[in-house]
Design a protein around this motif. Structure first.
Motif, PDB file in Angstrom:
ATOM      1  N   SER A 160     105.972 147.159 103.046  1.00 35.84           N
ATOM      2  CA  SER A 160     106.016 148.635 102.224  1.00 35.84           C
ATOM      3  C   SER A 160     104.991 148.594 100.879  1.00 35.84           C
ATOM      4  N   GLU A 161     104.170 149.579 100.445  1.00 41.36           N
ATOM      5  CA  GLU A 161     103.589 149.433  99.170  1.00 41.36           C
ATOM      6  C   GLU A 161     104.650 149.633  98.237  1.00 41.36           C
ATOM      7  N   LYS A 162     105.724 150.347  98.189  1.00 40.06           N
ATOM      8  CA  LYS A 162     106.690 150.439  97.269  1.00 40.06           C
ATOM      9  C   LYS A 162     107.629 149.206  96.896  1.00 40.06           C
ATOM     10  N   ASN A 163     107.802 148.473  98.078  1.00 36.28           N
ATOM     11  CA  ASN A 163     108.702 146.988  97.839  1.00 36.28           C
ATOM     12  C   ASN A 163     108.355 146.019  98.840  1.00 36.28           C
ATOM     13  N   ALA A 164     108.084 144.761  98.378  1.00 35.46           N
ATOM     14  CA  ALA A 164     107.762 143.750  99.393  1.00 35.46           C
ATOM     15  C   ALA A 164     108.772 143.350 100.376  1.00 35.46           C
ATOM     16  N   PHE A 165     109.992 143.781  99.863  1.00 37.34           N
ATOM     17  CA  PHE A 165     111.081 143.290 100.759  1.00 37.34           C
ATOM     18  C   PHE A 165     111.380 144.229 101.832  1.00 37.34           C
ATOM     19  N   LEU A 166     110.714 145.591 101.878  1.00 35.11           N
ATOM     20  CA  LEU A 166     110.843 146.583 102.966  1.00 35.11           C
ATOM     21  C   LEU A 166     109.408 146.551 103.829  1.00 35.11           C
ATOM     22  N   HIS A 167     109.774 146.986 105.040  1.00 40.01           N
ATOM     23  CA  HIS A 167     108.876 146.793 106.070  1.00 40.01           C
ATOM     24  C   HIS A 167     108.719 147.926 106.775  1.00 40.01           C
ATOM     25  N   LEU A 168     107.243 148.182 107.123  1.00 40.58           N
ATOM     26  CA  LEU A 168     106.945 149.363 107.882  1.00 40.58           C
ATOM     27  C   LEU A 168     106.369 148.855 109.449  1.00 40.58           C
ATOM     28  N   GLN A 169     106.166 149.816 110.325  1.00 37.35           N
ATOM     29  CA  GLN A 169     105.627 149.328 111.539  1.00 37.35           C
ATOM     30  C   GLN A 169     104.049 149.341 111.196  1.00 37.35           C
ATOM     31  N   VAL A 170     103.139 148.528 111.762  1.00 38.82           N
ATOM     32  CA  VAL A 170     101.624 148.694 111.497  1.00 38.82           C
ATOM     33  C   VAL A 170     101.472 149.832 112.386  1.00 38.82           C
ATOM     34  N   ASP A 171     100.177 150.735 111.747  1.00 37.71           N
ATOM     35  CA  ASP A 171      99.861 151.847 112.152  1.00 37.71           C
ATOM     36  C   ASP A 171      99.540 151.917 113.625  1.00 37.71           C
ATOM     37  N   ASP A 172      99.050 150.817 114.207  1.00 42.22           N
ATOM     38  CA  ASP A 172      98.864 150.867 115.625  1.00 42.22           C
ATOM     39  C   ASP A 172     100.027 150.094 116.331  1.00 42.22           C
ATOM     40  N   PHE A 173     101.247 150.240 116.150  1.00 39.13           N
ATOM     41  CA  PHE A 173     102.296 149.811 116.602  1.00 39.13           C
ATOM     42  C   PHE A 173     102.497 149.657 118.000  1.00 39.13           C
ATOM     43  N   GLU A 174     102.247 150.449 118.603  1.00 40.15           N
ATOM     44  CA  GLU A 174     102.492 150.559 120.116  1.00 40.15           C
ATOM     45  C   GLU A 174     101.627 149.796 120.798  1.00 40.15           C
ATOM     46  N   THR A 175     100.368 149.887 120.431  1.00 37.85           N
ATOM     47  CA  THR A 175      99.163 148.977 120.945  1.00 37.85           C
ATOM     48  C   THR A 175      99.461 147.531 120.813  1.00 37.85           C
ATOM     49  N   VAL A 176      99.704 147.241 119.520  1.00 37.56           N
ATOM     50  CA  VAL A 176      99.919 145.909 119.242  1.00 37.56           C
ATOM     51  C   VAL A 176     101.031 145.408 119.872  1.00 37.56           C
ATOM     52  N   ALA A 177     102.391 145.918 120.144  1.00 41.87           N
ATOM     53  CA  ALA A 177     103.358 145.849 120.774  1.00 41.87           C
ATOM     54  C   ALA A 177     103.138 145.319 122.306  1.00 41.87           C
ATOM     55  N   GLU A 178     102.359 146.404 122.812  1.00 40.98           N
ATOM     56  CA  GLU A 178     101.976 146.506 124.236  1.00 40.98           C
ATOM     57  C   GLU A 178     101.154 145.118 124.490  1.00 40.98           C
ATOM     58  N   GLN A 179      99.959 144.853 123.537  1.00 40.35           N
ATOM     59  CA  GLN A 179      99.141 143.502 123.794  1.00 40.35           C
ATOM     60  C   GLN A 179     100.050 142.193 123.566  1.00 40.35           C
ATOM     61  N   LEU A 180     101.297 142.327 122.786  1.00 37.75           N
ATOM     62  CA  LEU A 180     101.573 141.165 122.344  1.00 37.75           C
ATOM     63  C   LEU A 180     102.720 140.814 123.691  1.00 37.75           C
ATOM     64  N   LEU A 181     103.101 141.804 124.190  1.00 36.68           N
ATOM     65  CA  LEU A 181     104.221 141.438 125.589  1.00 36.68           C
ATOM     66  C   LEU A 181     103.483 141.291 126.647  1.00 36.68           C
ATOM     67  N   GLN A 182     101.955 141.363 126.551  1.00 34.49           N
ATOM     68  CA  GLN A 182     101.044 141.044 127.768  1.00 34.49           C
ATOM     69  C   GLN A 182     100.530 139.676 127.637  1.00 34.49           C
ATOM     70  N   ARG A 183     100.896 138.908 126.603  1.00 35.24           N
ATOM     71  CA  ARG A 183     100.538 137.385 126.223  1.00 35.24           C
ATOM     72  C   ARG A 183     101.358 136.595 127.406  1.00 35.24           C
ATOM     73  N   SER A 184     100.736 135.595 127.845  1.00 33.22           N
ATOM     74  CA  SER A 184     101.511 134.635 128.693  1.00 33.22           C
ATOM     75  C   SER A 184     100.704 133.278 128.434  1.00 33.22           C
ATOM     76  N   PRO A 185     101.449 132.388 128.752  1.00 33.80           N
ATOM     77  CA  PRO A 185     100.781 131.084 128.481  1.00 33.80           C
ATOM     78  C   PRO A 185      99.479 130.865 129.311  1.00 33.80           C
ATOM     79  N   ALA A 186      99.404 131.591 130.540  1.00 39.68           N
ATOM     80  CA  ALA A 186      98.220 131.387 131.077  1.00 39.68           C
ATOM     81  C   ALA A 186      96.948 132.094 130.243  1.00 39.68           C
ATOM     82  N   SER A 187      97.423 133.113 129.363  1.00 38.35           N
ATOM     83  CA  SER A 187      96.213 133.855 128.836  1.00 38.35           C
ATOM     84  C   SER A 187      96.112 133.436 127.429  1.00 38.35           C
ATOM     85  N   THR A 188      96.683 132.126 127.297  1.00 37.66           N
ATOM     86  CA  THR A 188      96.326 131.547 125.746  1.00 37.66           C
ATOM     87  C   THR A 188      94.908 130.858 126.216  1.00 37.66           C
ATOM     88  N   PRO A 189      94.171 130.996 124.975  1.00 40.24           N
ATOM     89  CA  PRO A 189      93.056 129.881 125.114  1.00 40.24           C
ATOM     90  C   PRO A 189      93.108 128.676 124.911  1.00 40.24           C
TER      91      PRO A 189
END
Length: 189
Positions: A160-189
């Protein structure tokens, strides 16, 4: 009597804390500073091979690095990302800490973490929001997980801009979450 020659074992023994480690349900679930092995400064991708400690998990990120939450803290939090070969779901694990704080080494269901974070759109939240995602009761678990969620290879949250100990979702949270959940051992370079 001649001085004892230092071996790797005696050097490690010298680094061990002198106080007794608190008893837990599973001693293998606790990490201390003495258990941390220095690693490279960047995350290393997993080879898709099974975790040598628990063969039910295929590593995607073998040694991830996250900055600690406090801007004045030095050192890193280490983590792993893996796929459970039985249920095919992704899991995170806090694998180490440079500062010596105790933490659980349990596998944390990434989908549960993402579901928990999804309730916090457009509002700052504390690390304690993450406590229900874990079984372990170490007081450091939630803040260490929060630090991992900010790491570049995970990137689900930001400070968070107001406090380093508070957190916010990233702006493209849904896209990042979806891409993260698609990772697999086979997709790792």
């Amino acid at each position: 009597m001649s001085p004892r020659k230092k071996t790797a074992e005696t050097a490690l023994a010298d680094q061990q804390p002198t106080e007794e480690t608190p008893q837990t349900e599973n001693v293998n679930d606790i990490s201390t500073e003495a258990n941390v092995i220095p690693i490279a400064s960047e995350a290393t991708e997993g080879s898709g091979i099974a975790d040598p400690v628990n063969s039910d998990y295929a590593l995607i990120i073998e040694r991830g690095l996250a900055d600690k939450l406090s801007p004045t803290s030095t050192g890193k939090i280490y983590y792993q990302l893996a796929q459970n070969i039985n249920d095919q779901k992704l899991y995170l694990r806090i694998s180490g800490n440079d500062g010596g704080g105790l933490h659980s080494k349990e596998w944390i269901d990434l989908a549960v973490v993402i579901e928990t974070l999804s309730t916090q759109a457009n509002r700052p939240f504390k690390s304690t929001l993450l406590k229900p995602c874990m079984r372990g009761k170490s007081s450091n678990n939630a803040s260490f997980l929060a630090a991992i969620l900010r790491a570049p290879d995970i990137a689900l949250t930001k400070a968070s801009e107001k406090n380093a100990f508070l957190h916010l979702q990233v702006d493209d949270f849904e896209t990042v979450a979806e891409q993260l959940l698609q990772r697999s051992p086979a997709s790792t370079p």
